[in-house]
Write a protein that holds these residues in place. Sequence first.
Motif, PDB file in Angstrom:
ATOM      1  N   ARG A  16     -46.175  45.049  42.048  1.00 17.86           N
ATOM      2  CA  ARG A  16     -44.809  45.421  42.456  1.00 17.86           C
ATOM      3  C   ARG A  16     -44.868  46.854  42.998  1.00 17.86           C
ATOM      4  O   ARG A  16     -44.341  47.785  42.389  1.00 17.86           O
ATOM      5  CB  ARG A  16     -43.830  45.294  41.287  1.00 17.86           C
ATOM      6  CG  ARG A  16     -44.353  45.876  39.992  1.00 17.86           C
ATOM      7  CD  ARG A  16     -43.348  45.747  38.872  1.00 17.86           C
ATOM      8  NE  ARG A  16     -43.695  46.636  37.784  1.00 17.86           N
ATOM      9  CZ  ARG A  16     -42.997  46.745  36.665  1.00 17.86           C
ATOM     10  NH1 ARG A  16     -41.926  46.016  36.484  1.00 17.86           N
ATOM     11  NH2 ARG A  16     -43.367  47.580  35.728  1.00 17.86           N
ATOM     12  N   ASN A  35     -53.409  42.956  30.754  1.00 15.01           N
ATOM     13  CA  ASN A  35     -54.303  42.372  29.753  1.00 15.01           C
ATOM     14  C   ASN A  35     -55.492  43.288  29.458  1.00 15.01           C
ATOM     15  O   ASN A  35     -56.645  42.878  29.528  1.00 15.01           O
ATOM     16  CB  ASN A  35     -54.796  40.990  30.192  1.00 15.01           C
ATOM     17  CG  ASN A  35     -53.648  40.014  30.314  1.00 15.01           C
ATOM     18  OD1 ASN A  35     -52.480  40.410  30.202  1.00 15.01           O
ATOM     19  ND2 ASN A  35     -53.943  38.754  30.509  1.00 15.01           N
ATOM     20  N   LEU A  57     -51.991  48.520  33.755  1.00 18.25           N
ATOM     21  CA  LEU A  57     -52.864  47.817  32.819  1.00 18.25           C
ATOM     22  C   LEU A  57     -52.359  46.390  32.658  1.00 18.25           C
ATOM     23  O   LEU A  57     -51.210  46.175  32.255  1.00 18.25           O
ATOM     24  CB  LEU A  57     -52.843  48.523  31.457  1.00 18.25           C
ATOM     25  CG  LEU A  57     -53.954  48.093  30.518  1.00 18.25           C
ATOM     26  CD1 LEU A  57     -55.278  48.694  30.977  1.00 18.25           C
ATOM     27  CD2 LEU A  57     -53.673  48.528  29.090  1.00 18.25           C
ATOM     28  N   SER A 103     -43.140  50.509  41.173  1.00 16.56           N
ATOM     29  CA  SER A 103     -44.210  50.579  40.182  1.00 16.56           C
ATOM     30  C   SER A 103     -44.214  51.896  39.414  1.00 16.56           C
ATOM     31  O   SER A 103     -44.006  52.972  39.981  1.00 16.56           O
ATOM     32  CB  SER A 103     -45.523  50.395  40.945  1.00 16.56           C
ATOM     33  OG  SER A 103     -46.556  51.123  40.378  1.00 16.56           O
ATOM     34  N   ASN A 104     -44.463  51.791  38.121  1.00 14.93           N
ATOM     35  CA  ASN A 104     -44.604  53.003  37.307  1.00 14.93           C
ATOM     36  C   ASN A 104     -45.842  53.782  37.738  1.00 14.93           C
ATOM     37  O   ASN A 104     -45.837  55.011  37.818  1.00 14.93           O
ATOM     38  CB  ASN A 104     -44.763  52.633  35.833  1.00 14.93           C
ATOM     39  CG  ASN A 104     -43.580  51.845  35.321  1.00 14.93           C
ATOM     40  OD1 ASN A 104     -42.451  52.092  35.719  1.00 14.93           O
ATOM     41  ND2 ASN A 104     -43.832  50.877  34.446  1.00 14.93           N
ATOM     42  N   THR A 105     -46.909  53.035  37.989  1.00 14.73           N
ATOM     43  CA  THR A 105     -48.170  53.667  38.364  1.00 14.73           C
ATOM     44  C   THR A 105     -47.979  54.442  39.670  1.00 14.73           C
ATOM     45  O   THR A 105     -48.522  55.532  39.851  1.00 14.73           O
ATOM     46  CB  THR A 105     -49.256  52.582  38.552  1.00 14.73           C
ATOM     47  OG1 THR A 105     -49.116  51.632  37.499  1.00 14.73           O
ATOM     48  CG2 THR A 105     -50.641  53.167  38.530  1.00 14.73           C
ATOM     49  N   THR A 161     -51.020  52.997  34.121  1.00 14.48           N
ATOM     50  CA  THR A 161     -49.903  53.025  33.167  1.00 14.48           C
ATOM     51  C   THR A 161     -49.921  51.718  32.396  1.00 14.48           C
ATOM     52  O   THR A 161     -50.388  50.707  32.910  1.00 14.48           O
ATOM     53  CB  THR A 161     -48.542  53.134  33.881  1.00 14.48           C
ATOM     54  OG1 THR A 161     -48.349  51.964  34.682  1.00 14.48           O
ATOM     55  CG2 THR A 161     -48.450  54.358  34.746  1.00 14.48           C
ATOM     56  N   SER A 172     -50.739  47.758  41.999  1.00 11.71           N
ATOM     57  CA  SER A 172     -49.644  47.095  41.280  1.00 11.71           C
ATOM     58  C   SER A 172     -49.087  45.948  42.116  1.00 11.71           C
ATOM     59  O   SER A 172     -48.881  46.104  43.316  1.00 11.71           O
ATOM     60  CB  SER A 172     -48.522  48.095  40.979  1.00 11.71           C
ATOM     61  OG  SER A 172     -47.407  47.396  40.470  1.00 11.71           O
ATOM     62  N   GLU A 203     -42.862  52.122  30.890  1.00 12.08           N
ATOM     63  CA  GLU A 203     -41.568  51.571  31.323  1.00 12.08           C
ATOM     64  C   GLU A 203     -40.440  52.576  31.063  1.00 12.08           C
ATOM     65  O   GLU A 203     -39.385  52.499  31.666  1.00 12.08           O
ATOM     66  CB  GLU A 203     -41.266  50.235  30.631  1.00 12.08           C
ATOM     67  CG  GLU A 203     -42.152  49.074  31.074  1.00 12.08           C
ATOM     68  CD  GLU A 203     -42.069  48.764  32.567  1.00 12.08           C
ATOM     69  OE1 GLU A 203     -41.081  49.149  33.209  1.00 12.08           O
ATOM     70  OE2 GLU A 203     -43.018  48.150  33.091  1.00 12.08           O
ATOM     71  N   PHE A 244     -47.298  49.322  26.397  1.00 14.44           N
ATOM     72  CA  PHE A 244     -47.278  49.636  24.962  1.00 14.44           C
ATOM     73  C   PHE A 244     -47.471  51.133  24.731  1.00 14.44           C
ATOM     74  O   PHE A 244     -48.066  51.823  25.565  1.00 14.44           O
ATOM     75  CB  PHE A 244     -48.374  48.849  24.243  1.00 14.44           C
ATOM     76  CG  PHE A 244     -47.997  47.414  24.024  1.00 14.44           C
ATOM     77  CD1 PHE A 244     -47.318  47.032  22.874  1.00 14.44           C
ATOM     78  CD2 PHE A 244     -48.276  46.463  24.980  1.00 14.44           C
ATOM     79  CE1 PHE A 244     -46.941  45.712  22.685  1.00 14.44           C
ATOM     80  CE2 PHE A 244     -47.910  45.140  24.795  1.00 14.44           C
ATOM     81  CZ  PHE A 244     -47.233  44.766  23.646  1.00 14.44           C
TER      82      PHE A 244
HETATM   83  C1  LIG Z   1     -49.323  40.292  33.123  1.00 16.21           C
HETATM   84  C2  LIG Z   1     -49.105  41.607  32.456  1.00 16.21           C
HETATM   85  C3  LIG Z   1     -50.025  42.058  31.535  1.00 16.21           C
HETATM   86  C4  LIG Z   1     -49.836  43.266  30.870  1.00 16.21           C
HETATM   87  N1  LIG Z   1     -50.736  43.681  29.946  1.00 16.21           N
HETATM   88  C5  LIG Z   1     -50.518  44.836  29.262  1.00 16.21           C
HETATM   89  C6  LIG Z   1     -51.431  45.271  28.250  1.00 16.21           C
HETATM   90  O1  LIG Z   1     -52.450  44.676  27.983  1.00 16.21           O
HETATM   91  N2  LIG Z   1     -51.117  46.379  27.571  1.00 16.21           N
HETATM   92  C7  LIG Z   1     -50.023  47.120  27.838  1.00 16.21           C
HETATM   93  O2  LIG Z   1     -49.775  48.119  27.182  1.00 16.21           O
HETATM   94  N3  LIG Z   1     -49.150  46.758  28.828  1.00 16.21           N
HETATM   95  C8  LIG Z   1     -49.372  45.626  29.541  1.00 16.21           C
HETATM   96  N4  LIG Z   1     -48.499  45.253  30.524  1.00 16.21           N
HETATM   97  C9  LIG Z   1     -47.388  46.164  30.921  1.00 16.21           C
HETATM   98  C10 LIG Z   1     -47.754  47.005  32.143  1.00 16.21           C
HETATM   99  O3  LIG Z   1     -49.019  47.588  32.019  1.00 16.21           O
HETATM  100  C11 LIG Z   1     -46.759  48.128  32.351  1.00 16.21           C
HETATM  101  O4  LIG Z   1     -45.479  47.617  32.445  1.00 16.21           O
HETATM  102  C12 LIG Z   1     -47.119  48.961  33.566  1.00 16.21           C
HETATM  103  O5  LIG Z   1     -46.469  50.216  33.506  1.00 16.21           O
HETATM  104  C13 LIG Z   1     -46.712  48.286  34.858  1.00 16.21           C
HETATM  105  O6  LIG Z   1     -47.114  49.087  35.924  1.00 16.21           O
HETATM  106  P1  LIG Z   1     -46.499  48.999  37.376  1.00 16.21           P
HETATM  107  O7  LIG Z   1     -45.022  49.278  37.232  1.00 16.21           O
HETATM  108  O8  LIG Z   1     -47.210  50.083  38.113  1.00 16.21           O
HETATM  109  O9  LIG Z   1     -46.787  47.645  37.920  1.00 16.21           O
HETATM  110  C14 LIG Z   1     -48.695  44.044  31.175  1.00 16.21           C
HETATM  111  C15 LIG Z   1     -47.777  43.600  32.133  1.00 16.21           C
HETATM  112  C16 LIG Z   1     -47.976  42.385  32.760  1.00 16.21           C
HETATM  113  C17 LIG Z   1     -46.960  41.912  33.780  1.00 16.21           C
END
Ligand SMILES: Cc1cc2nc3c(=O)[nH]c(=O)nc-3n(C[C@H](O)[C@H](O)[C@H](O)COP(=O)(O)O)c2cc1C
Length: 680
Positions: free
Chosen positions: A337, A415, A413, A341-343, A461, A335, A498, A464
């Motif tokens: 962040r 894109n 995840l 991070s959620n992950t 994670t 991640s 989230e 959506f």
């Molecule tokens: C650039 C970007 C692309 C993303 N693409 C998707 C996606 O394709 N589908 C989805 O459901 N969430 C998408 N998200 C949301 C993240 O997957 C989600 O917030 C995730 O839990 C973040 O994980 P983290 O907190 O571990 O970084 C995207 C977020 C960002 C910033």
Amino acid sequence: MKLKPNTILFITSFIPVIVFKVVSRVGEATLAQAKVATVVGLILAGIQFALSKRFIKHTSYLEKTFLGFLGIGTAWVYLTPPRFSSLFVDHSTMLLYFALFLTTLIPQLFGYDPFTYTIAKQMAPERVWNTPQFRTINLHLTYFWSGIFFTNFLLSWLGGGKPLFSILIPLIIILGIGLPGVRIYPNYYLKRQFTSQPIDPSLLPDTGKELISQMPLGFHPEAAGHLKAEIQFDLTGRGGGKMVLSIAEGQCTVREGETPSPTLTIISPADIWLKITRREIDPARALMDGLYEVKGDMNLLMKMGDLFRPPMKVKGKEVTQKEEKRVKILAIQGSPRPKASNTEILLQEFLKGAQSQGAETETIYLKEKDIHSCVGCYTCWAKTPGVCVYKDDMPELLEKVRCCDIIVYATPLYNFNMTSLMKAFQERLLPLLDPHLVKSGDAYRHPQRYEVNRKMVLISTCGFPEISHFDGLRHIFRHIERNGGVPLIGELLMPAAELLKQEGLRENIQGVFQTSYRAGVEVIRDGRISQETETEIKKPLVATDEMAEMANLWWDSHLEGITQGKPTQGRTEDMRLLLRGMAATFNAQVAGDLRATIQFEVTGKQTGDWFFSVENGKCTYHEGKVDSPTLTIKTPSEIWLSIANKEMDGQQAFMEGKYTATGDMSLLMRLKSLFGSQRS
Ligand SMILES: Cc1cc2nc3c(=O)[nH]c(=O)nc-3n(C[C@H](O)[C@H](O)[C@H](O)COP(=O)(O)O)c2cc1C
């Protein structure tokens, strides 16, 4: 309200100095009058001290400070020449702050109890006095008061003794910062200390007695060192019993019965001890709240978390940590962040579960590493087989990958795919492959350059709620599995992640923690994550439409500036979002055939009216007012948010009149059980 002698004597300890100040200031405020004032104050302080000695077990430093201050003051005004003696009277407030400053600073430096410790002892039950938490909290608070008294001393001095600077502002500081600090800090400290997530109860023994009898299985000899001790458990109630744990020479044994001279005795209802082991309640808080009792060496009690891992149930047998070589898990966290991070939340729970089964774990945060993207020069295949042209952090990581038994890819995840950090890392694994194409099954692949025994886990994670967002990522990992010949032994994929940051969904989130932890246990215990666990984690925390509504509310709130923090901060700051979240966690089973409307009339920072309508096992959330609500809660938004964020106790806030409720009060009592259900 009935005041205890401790409280009365604490309040009256201020009387001598107040009387001294008043008497020395009334009328002409002459030196003669000041002389009378010091004597009167001194006599009162003497009486106060004698009363405290007589009626309470431990006098605080306040009485001694005031007695000393007035004693020195009396000697000063009587024994020194008039020009000098008037100095005491003119600067008495400043000198008093200085005396208090010294009282809050000096004792602990010479090994005596800190200032607030002696006061807190008068209020708190004896069993908690020797806990490290109680001592640390009071040491911190004592230094906090040193700062306050020193500030007041400076203000009084620099303000030339004017009442504004020597009385008014100092009083505001004491009442506005000092006292709230004393109230808030202990809970804040304990909350920060207890960050562990609960363990799935199904993984632990079912009764207190079984739990104790299996504790030697989770014994950690390295943490024990040369410790020699006997711990007597006296578990009362169902599933309880008397058991003794003996620790000596790096070994721990258990027997039923009693020991004549235990190092530590723990007397607890069996179910409370089970809850502590499951990490459902904080042991220090529970002790302070009197849920269990302890006698003997408190340090040993505090060390127990290090000495014992929770003993886990295993199909057919119990785990002994020493049985096999420890499995090495390398977690690659992708991640951007990493710390918010959620992950990461899922990953760390997973790793804790694996650790509980004896695994050794290491997490690599790719964001903190220098990893150049692959340039496709194939030098690592041709000119320098197995060695990349880039001398960044990757060569060291390749070694770690080669040495681990399980590699965990933890990526949010982005894109519909892994993040670019993870992608760059995976591309740079190329030196581990051999360039030739070899047929395996019905497809060709690159064989591994070195012998590989490792396995792979995917944790991801997404934002959506639809699980289909992971389709692409899962597909890619199937290819990685086939091409690299590294079996994928489980995937933890969590949609709508989230929501992990929504305090209002705390109960549901606990379920996610437990599932992730269980996945970690399963990977080591059973060799893979079970289907059941994989399915469980995929369930959205709340229904899809509700999640979308909450997400939109969150963004509205953010755009309107109500939610001040970054999207990464976990505090609920918006009433709408909080109430929406509550409605989403409605527990239909607990509600039964309940039909009710609950009106919230919210004042304060975020004024508004919202209501819940409960009918046919469903709870819907609405804006506005409903006619004749079953229950009406009138609250400032700050109060309800503090309760929801667990910064304030709901019942206590109600008793203190911080919010009011009218209508069906039994419904108010049921609120906690009606909302906050686990996912079904
Ligand atoms: C650039 C970007 C692309 C993303 N693409 C998707 C996606 O394709 N589908 C989805 O459901 N969430 C998408 N998200 C949301 C993240 O997957 C989600 O917030 C995730 O839990 C973040 O994980 P983290 O907190 O571990 O970084 C995207 C977020 C960002 C910033």
